[in-house]
Write a protein that holds these residues in place. Structure first.
Motif, PDB file in Angstrom:
ATOM      1  N   LEU A  51      29.663  25.533 -36.333  1.00 38.70           N
ATOM      2  CA  LEU A  51      29.187  26.827 -35.845  1.00 38.70           C
ATOM      3  C   LEU A  51      28.152  27.432 -36.791  1.00 38.70           C
ATOM      4  O   LEU A  51      27.150  28.004 -36.355  1.00 38.70           O
ATOM      5  N   THR A  52      28.407  27.302 -38.092  1.00 37.82           N
ATOM      6  CA  THR A  52      27.446  27.814 -39.077  1.00 37.82           C
ATOM      7  C   THR A  52      26.138  27.055 -38.982  1.00 37.82           C
ATOM      8  O   THR A  52      25.051  27.648 -39.003  1.00 37.82           O
ATOM      9  N   TYR A  53      26.205  25.728 -38.882  1.00 42.14           N
ATOM     10  CA  TYR A  53      24.989  24.918 -38.778  1.00 42.14           C
ATOM     11  C   TYR A  53      24.200  25.274 -37.514  1.00 42.14           C
ATOM     12  O   TYR A  53      22.973  25.351 -37.529  1.00 42.14           O
ATOM     13  N   GLU A  54      24.929  25.479 -36.419  1.00 45.98           N
ATOM     14  CA  GLU A  54      24.262  25.862 -35.169  1.00 45.98           C
ATOM     15  C   GLU A  54      23.581  27.217 -35.323  1.00 45.98           C
ATOM     16  O   GLU A  54      22.431  27.403 -34.883  1.00 45.98           O
ATOM     17  N   GLY A 388      25.197  14.681 -38.284  1.00 47.30           N
ATOM     18  CA  GLY A 388      24.893  14.957 -36.889  1.00 47.30           C
ATOM     19  C   GLY A 388      25.840  16.014 -36.354  1.00 47.30           C
ATOM     20  O   GLY A 388      27.061  15.830 -36.379  1.00 47.30           O
ATOM     21  N   ASN A 389      25.291  17.136 -35.893  1.00 45.95           N
ATOM     22  CA  ASN A 389      26.111  18.227 -35.382  1.00 45.95           C
ATOM     23  C   ASN A 389      26.360  18.011 -33.889  1.00 45.95           C
ATOM     24  O   ASN A 389      25.619  18.513 -33.042  1.00 45.95           O
ATOM     25  N   ALA A 390      27.401  17.225 -33.577  1.00 40.14           N
ATOM     26  CA  ALA A 390      27.707  16.913 -32.184  1.00 40.14           C
ATOM     27  C   ALA A 390      27.961  18.178 -31.375  1.00 40.14           C
ATOM     28  O   ALA A 390      27.603  18.261 -30.199  1.00 40.14           O
ATOM     29  N   ALA A 392      26.591  21.207 -31.634  1.00 39.98           N
ATOM     30  CA  ALA A 392      25.334  21.854 -31.228  1.00 39.98           C
ATOM     31  C   ALA A 392      24.637  21.044 -30.144  1.00 39.98           C
ATOM     32  O   ALA A 392      24.072  21.612 -29.193  1.00 39.98           O
ATOM     33  N   ILE A 393      24.683  19.725 -30.262  1.00 48.79           N
ATOM     34  CA  ILE A 393      24.022  18.865 -29.272  1.00 48.79           C
ATOM     35  C   ILE A 393      24.708  18.980 -27.911  1.00 48.79           C
ATOM     36  O   ILE A 393      24.046  19.094 -26.873  1.00 48.79           O
ATOM     37  N   LEU A 394      26.026  18.974 -27.906  1.00 48.80           N
ATOM     38  CA  LEU A 394      26.774  18.995 -26.651  1.00 48.80           C
ATOM     39  C   LEU A 394      26.886  20.389 -26.052  1.00 48.80           C
ATOM     40  O   LEU A 394      27.305  20.537 -24.895  1.00 48.80           O
ATOM     41  N   ARG A 395      26.497  21.412 -26.813  1.00 43.58           N
ATOM     42  CA  ARG A 395      26.440  22.783 -26.290  1.00 43.58           C
ATOM     43  C   ARG A 395      24.990  23.243 -26.087  1.00 43.58           C
ATOM     44  O   ARG A 395      24.732  24.436 -25.886  1.00 43.58           O
ATOM     45  N   ASP A 396      24.056  22.321 -26.113  1.00 44.64           N
ATOM     46  CA  ASP A 396      22.632  22.645 -25.927  1.00 44.64           C
ATOM     47  C   ASP A 396      22.381  23.018 -24.467  1.00 44.64           C
ATOM     48  O   ASP A 396      22.587  22.203 -23.558  1.00 44.64           O
ATOM     49  N   SER A 478      39.714  24.985 -37.658  1.00 47.94           N
ATOM     50  CA  SER A 478      38.365  24.926 -38.223  1.00 47.94           C
ATOM     51  C   SER A 478      38.133  23.702 -39.090  1.00 47.94           C
ATOM     52  O   SER A 478      37.098  23.576 -39.731  1.00 47.94           O
ATOM     53  N   ALA A 479      39.103  22.759 -39.126  1.00 49.30           N
ATOM     54  CA  ALA A 479      38.970  21.563 -39.950  1.00 49.30           C
ATOM     55  C   ALA A 479      38.013  20.567 -39.300  1.00 49.30           C
ATOM     56  O   ALA A 479      37.544  20.769 -38.170  1.00 49.30           O
TER      57      ALA A 479
END
Length: 508
Positions: A51-54, A388-390, A392-396, A478-479
């Motif tokens: 979430l932070t990365y996104e 790879g932030n899966a 963010a990609i899958l919530r694009d 959150s792990a």
């Protein structure tokens, strides 16, 4: 103690000097501005990193981010475009792994998913692939059906314990397939040992859990030193991990040497080698491969099914639509089988949506670059950890409209068939050459469980003492392995005679 602390500070200072002296010559991707000496150590998210990365991606208007933690370069990829270009098209540069001292201390360095890229990793992956390629999977289907049917019986008898039943089923099925171990009920101590060992992965993969993950010098400090908690924990954890990897395997090997017939992944691998070929190195490769097969087959399956149950509570209209499809095909006269899969596109889409909506591993295990590289004018140094932030990609939203909504129909055409133009949520399983080689097995297992449970049960929210429906909400841990926090659900038989569809236990 004084000399150790001085060494730590010296190492950090050297890293900082190298970092800041080169910044004027290199154009790194955008990211939080770091501090002298420690860089982005205090910016590094301690929970729900995805979430932070996104959020940082939106803040800096970039699908690629940069951090530096005590001299370690970190690159985060928030888009399909960046992940494919870097982790897939340039896989020869980005397929390595970083040596993590916490993996060595706990015994999880045996997991070949963590092994550095090279011949040793290729040998492990080749051995694994031979046992889990698509053409081989049907040999495991009878065991999967047996354990899924056992889950249905447990849910019918004690539906309140659904979380425990799901974990037991996943462990029992995987132990049988990998080691030919027949579990004797939910209290079997072998399940508990394996569960504790697998749980260690979640602990050591969580960003920021232990400073020793970032600063390797902590490997050499005494256990009483501040910040060395991971060493104290590891001494206990390693016992569990060793038992899971070596205990199960050596028991099986002794039985085979004693002339007993066994049919499982481990025995099939052993059968490929003569006694003259068998040596310590080969044993290590086999132990690592089959242990990784077990670990990879349990926690992610349990997480996927737990997310599925939560989604059914939050989106009852999806559950109803899947059950209508199941009733049309099965006529409420039998349970689904793998041969029904092509006739049940909505349930297939439902499993895809579970993986997309909340991937169990929102940020996959970091890759490591082996040479300097440039992407969109940004410098990526050799030795960078690339994540790879899966999530963010899958919530694009450009890839999946209304991405925050659980909607299996997004994977279907207007006439209800699977749409080949909609991308599968493959990022759930990783990227490039490091993608999970057991993903097809996981997909088979998850699909059969989802279809079978929905054919027999209606999954409903719990009620309070006044018989009012208890409101459900999305609430996940959150792990690094993100699963729903403990919640309750009711499993109600959908129709009279539903339990008659469930086969009686097979006595062997």
């Amino acid at each position: 103690m004084t000399s150790t602390l001085a060494y730590v500070l010296c190492a950090a200072a050297v890293g900082a000097v190298v970092l800041f002296s080169s910044k004027h010559r290199r154009r790194y991707p955008p990211g939080p501005r770091g501090l002298p000496l420690v860089g982005n150590l205090f910016d590094l998210p301690r929970e729900s990193t995805w979430l932070t990365y996104e959020a940082w991606g939106r803040k800096y208007g970039s699908d690629i981010l940069y951090l530096n933690v005590l001299g370690t370069h970190m690159i985060v990829l928030n888009s399909t475009e960046a992940a494919r270009e870097i982790l897939e098209k340039r896989a020869s540069l980005y397929s390595d792994r970083s040596v993590d001292i916490t993996q060595h201390c706990t015994g999880w360095s045996r997991n070949f998913g963590f092994i550095e890229y090279g011949d040793k990793w290729r040998a492990h992956r080749r051995m694994f692939h031979q046992q889990f390629t698509s053409s081989v999977l049907p040999r495991y289907h009878p065991t999967l059906k047996k354990e899924v049917h056992g889950l249905l019986r447990l849910l019918a008898d004690s539906p309140d314990n659904f979380a425990r039943h799901i974990r037991y089923m996943a462990g029992a099925a995987t132990l049988r397939i990998v080691y030919d171990i027949e579990i004797q009920g939910e209290d079997d101590p072998r399940v508990a040992t394996a569960e504790k060992a697998v749980h260690v992965i979640t602990m050591i993969m969580t960003t920021g859990s232990y400073l020793g993950k970032t600063l390797r010098i902590y490997c050499y400090i005494p256990t009483w030193f501040p910040g060395a908690k991971f060493k104290r924990d590891a001494a206990v954890w390693k016992i569990w991990v060793d038992q899971m990897y070596y205990g199960f395997y050596r028991q099986l090997k002794a039985e085979i040497d004693d002339g007993q017939e066994r049919n499982c992944v481990a025995s099939n691998i052993l059968a490929r080698f003569s006694s003259e070929e068998y040596n310590e190195d080969l044993e290590g490769t086999i132990v690592n491969t089959v242990g990784t097969a077990y670990a990879g087959g349990v926690d992610t399956t349990v997480a996927t099914l737990s997310i599925f149950v939560m989604a059914m509570l939050l989106y009852p209209e999806v559950q109803k639509k899947a059950q209508e499809e199941l009733d049309r095909v099965l006529k409420r006269k039998r349970l689904p089988d793998f041969e029904d899969r092509n006739s049940l596109p909505y349930t297939v889409a439902l499993v895809k949506e579970v993986l997309r909506w909340h991937p169990p591993l929102p940020t996959t295990v970091a890759h490591k670059s082996t040479a300097d590289d440039v992407y969109k004018g940004f410098h990526i140094p050799a030795g960078s950890l690339v994540i790879g932030n899966a999530w963010a990609i899958l919530r694009d939203e450009q890839r999946y409209s209304n991405a925050h909504i659980f909607d299996p129909s997004r994977f279907l055409t207007e006439d209800g068939q699977l749409d080949p133009n909609v991308p599968d949520p493959i990022e759930t399983f990783g990227f490039g050459r490091r993608i999970c080689p057991g993903r097809h097995f996981a997909d088979d297992f998850s699909w059969l469980t989802v279809a079978s449970v929905l054919a027999v049960f209606a999954i409903e929210p719990p009620r309070d003492a006044q018989n009012n429906v208890v409101e459900m909400r999305e609430d996940f841990t959150s792990a690094s392995l993100s699963v729903p926090k403990p919640y309750k659900a009711n499993f109600r038989l959908r129709f009279t005679g539903a339990t008659d569809l469930i086969p009686s236990p097979i006595v062997e």
